[in-house]
Design an enzyme around this catalytic site. Structure first.
Site, short mmCIF file in Angstrom:
data_model
loop_
_atom_site.label_atom_id
_atom_site.label_comp_id
_atom_site.label_asym_id
_atom_site.label_seq_id
_atom_site.Cartn_x
_atom_site.Cartn_y
_atom_site.Cartn_z
N SER A 109 0.84 -1.19 0.00
CA SER A 109 0.00 0.00 0.00
C SER A 109 0.89 1.25 0.00
CB SER A 109 -0.95 -0.03 1.20
OG SER A 109 -1.95 0.94 1.07
N HIS A 158 -8.09 -5.04 -0.88
CA HIS A 158 -6.83 -4.38 -0.57
C HIS A 158 -5.90 -5.28 0.22
CE1 HIS A 158 -4.14 -1.04 -0.32
NE2 HIS A 158 -4.18 -0.99 1.00
#
Length: 691
Positions: A547, A663
């Site tokens: 991320s 995610h």
């Protein structure tokens, strides 16, 4: 640097052309990394540690039950289940299955992933269950009966969106969801707080509050603490600034703003308002934790009880309320400390007592995993370290007798060990050390080294970093890292670079916006320090992050490629000139800057890995990029476009994209095991080349 982007077509998440390209890259990566017998062995080992039934089943109390969500080899999508405290204390508790997601997914032909629940107190009869399609942040909401263990026919149901929802009472909820144009922020989060009554159309829910179009989000919730019932609205202006409002009982008057700084965190428990400062306020430094009598504060009183004051090496890690006490978590040079605080009696602040919670070894992390603050002084907390499997404790703040009292004053605790994680890799001959590197501007940067105690010389080393959003890199046990890396003779390193919260809000702010490069300089300083200490060499040093940590990987890859031998980036941000236009990206402008602002665009261009890739200059180390088609937070186009540009310029890159996973990159242990086997095969083969 050209402003033209030849790979915009790869931002079409489910487009035929883009997915065909993804399938080609996936096939190349599978062919390159999965062919050896060692891959299957490693993948199986990863499944073993992920599915191990000795893992601690962390639970939250809802009335007389402890609820847990569990995945293993037989329950790939997972079980929502519950037990009693008496059973939970045993080595092999008997669990009652509340909801079987594998069965639900099969019955509805949908790849459901668990996204949480909201249980209505105090009866704990009804729940709002959040279900994600294949791991996305967006969820559907369904009402569930915890006695019949069935979804409620004609109950509260919300279509797929990034919904905020919570109970008011049995027949009303607070809801923020997609009500059509203007109801969602540019980041995709609700801007409206509505009160929705059972049996009425969702579209007719009463709007009570609406944030501004430029806000990140807005939501409301009900505090159902007996004797302190009230409703609040939270306006999230951007990622680091917000406003808290108390809704007035008649509903006609405007909400009352709680007058704390916009960059401070504020919460209310019973009679207490607690405030965490990000900037100096009322004579207290940034990083302080302050307590006020809530009613007195609303009346203008600003006398605070100082619950924590930071210093240059100690920072607030968090706090949790029980009914009558507050558990304070701090970190000194990134190692945990915990204290039990007890408010004094009488109006106003003053007279709080405190006592340390013992049993925390050095270089470890402790955290509260659950309390039931409206009902009792029970708490659960865990302690772990890099080589120390987690231990879960149950305590009663103030002693066993304080659970039902109105105002406990004793600070002692009664603690029992309720669960112990198994040791899933051999730690013999391994040691944990903490060092400090000196960054380019002279800043002292902490990092942990886990590896062979008596290595005769440099060896393969994996350095992990994040450096953003106030997220701290702390000591924690990872059986995956232990089996896949440490057990093979590798050294594992975790860097606490600026941008995180290792030393409080100043540590984070030092790398905001145009100062983002400080995080990258810190990470490079740790890499150089590892080489200087003869722990590794650049050719043997791999790095990994996800991320925002994936952005870190891309940045150091393009800034100082000579420092590293291999790079892994999970679900990364990489195009820093378009991140704000992709999915939730606009919410991160407060962290990085605004690409549409002439003041911010130059520094964003300088740190944008996608725009800093060059065909000439130093050779880049090989890169593995992993992402997910169902990631609706960080757009998979970041990783896709970076892979395409690196391929165009002839740099070594492998790319893999799960069609599901969100995610997190995976929704089940099978996917996670495959990802970890890819990562550690890639790293080991490139950092320990066969002669």
């Amino acid at each position: 640097m050209s402003e033209e982007d030849p790979y915009l077509w790869l931002e079409d998440v489910t487009g035929d052309e883009a997915l065909a390209w993804v399938r080609e890259r996936n096939a190349e990566t599978v062919d390159a990394l999965t062919g050896s017998p060692g891959f299957k062995v490693l993948e199986q080992e990863m499944r073993e540690v992920l599915d191990d039934d000795g893992r601690i089943p962390y639970a939250v109390r809802r009335g007389r039950h402890l609820y847990n969500f569990w995945q293993d080899a037989d329950h790939v999508r997972g079980l929502w289940r519950r037990t009693t405290l008496e059973e939970y204390r045993t080595d092999r508790p008997v669990w009652e299955v509340v909801l079987d997601l594998d069965a639900l997914a099969e019955a509805e032909d949908e790849k459901w992933a668990w996204a949480g629940s909201r249980v209505l107190a105090p009866e704990h009869r009804r729940a709002l269950v959040l279900l994600s399609r294949d791991g996305a942040d967006a969820c559907v909401v369904r009402e569930f009966d915890l006695e019949t263990l069935q979804f409620v026919e004609d109950g509260f149901t919300v279509p797929e969106a990034k919904t905020r929802i919570g109970w008011i009472d049995r027949d009303r909820v607070w809801i923020g969801t997609d009500f059509g144009p203007g109801s969602m922020s540019p980041s995709g989060y609700p801007l409206q707080a509505r009160r929705w009554r059972r049996g009425t159309p969702l579209a007719d829910a009463e709007q009570v509050y609406e944030g501004r179009p430029t806000d990140l989000s807005a939501f409301a919730w009900h505090d159902d603490t007996p004797g302190f019932e009230r409703d609040f609205v939270h306006r999230q202006i951007d990622f680091w600034n917000q406003e808290l409002f108390l809704l007035q009982e008649d509903g006609a008057a405007p909400p009352l703003k709680i007058e704390v700084p916009d960059d401070a965190g504020a919460s209310v428990h019973r009679r207490w308002l607690t405030v965490t400062t990000k900037s100096p306020w009322l004579g207290h430094p940034a990083g302080s934790l302050l307590a006020f009598d809530f009613d007195a504060f609303r009346a203008g009183e600003r006398e605070a009880e100082v619950l924590f004051t930071p210093d240059e090496r100690t920072a607030l890690a968090g706090y949790s309320w029980t009914r009558n006490h507050l558990i304070l978590s701090t970190r000194a040079d990134v190692s945990s400390r915990m204290e039990l605080l007890t408010p004094g009696e009488g109006p106003g602040p003053g007279g709080w007592s405190r006592a340390p919670l013992p049993g925390l070894p050095p270089l470890s992390t402790a955290s509260v995993t659950g309390t039931d603050p409206d009902v009792s002084d029970e708490y659960f907390h865990q302690v772990s370290g890099f080589l120390q499997p987690a231990t879960l404790y149950r305590g009663t703040a103030g002693g066993a007798g304080s659970g039902g009292t109105e105002s406990g004053t004793e600070s002692e605790t009664e603690t029992e060990t309720v669960k112990q994680s198994p040791a899933l890799f051999d730690t013999a001959g391994l040691a944990v050390r903490q060092y400090f590197a000196t960054s380019a501007d002279g800043t002292r940067v902490p990092y942990f080294v886990v590896g062979p105690e008596d290595r005769p010389g440099p060896g393969p080393t994996l350095l992990y970093g994040y450096g953003g959003f106030e997220i701290s890199m702390v000591p924690q046990y990872s059986a995956v890292t232990g089996r896949a890396w440490l057990a093979r003779g590798g050294t594992y390193v975790v860097a606490g670079i600026r941008g995180g919260h290792e030393y409080g809000p100043g540590w984070h702010k030092a790398a905001l916006g145009a100062n983002r490069v400080r995080a990258y300089e810190d990470f490079a300083a740790v890499a150089r320090d590892l080489t200087a200490r003869d722990i590794t060499t650049p050719a043997q040093l791999g790095i990994e992050g996800g991320s925002n940590g994936g952005l870190l990987m891309g940045a150091v890859l393009t800034r100082e490629p000579e420092l590293f031998g291999a790079v892994v980036a999970h679900v990364p941000l990489l195009d820093m000139l378009r991140f704000h236009r992709l999915l939730a990206g606009a919410s991160w402008i407060a962290e990085y800057g605004d690409p549409d602002s002439p003041a911010d665009r130059p520094h964003l261009a300088r740190i944008s890995p996608y725009h800093q890739v060059r065909a000439d200059g130093p050779a880049y180390p090989p890169l593995l990029l992993l992402t997910s088609t169902r990631d609706d937070r960080v757009h998979p186009g970041h990783a896709r476009k970076m892979a395409a540009r690196l391929r165009e310029y002839g740099h070594p890159v492998l790319f893999h994209e799960h069609l599901g996973g969100g995610h997190a990159g995976a929704t089940d242990h099978r996917q996670t095991a495959f990802n970890e086997a890819l990562v550690h095969t890639f790293l080991w083969e490139r950092l320990t080349p066969q002669k």
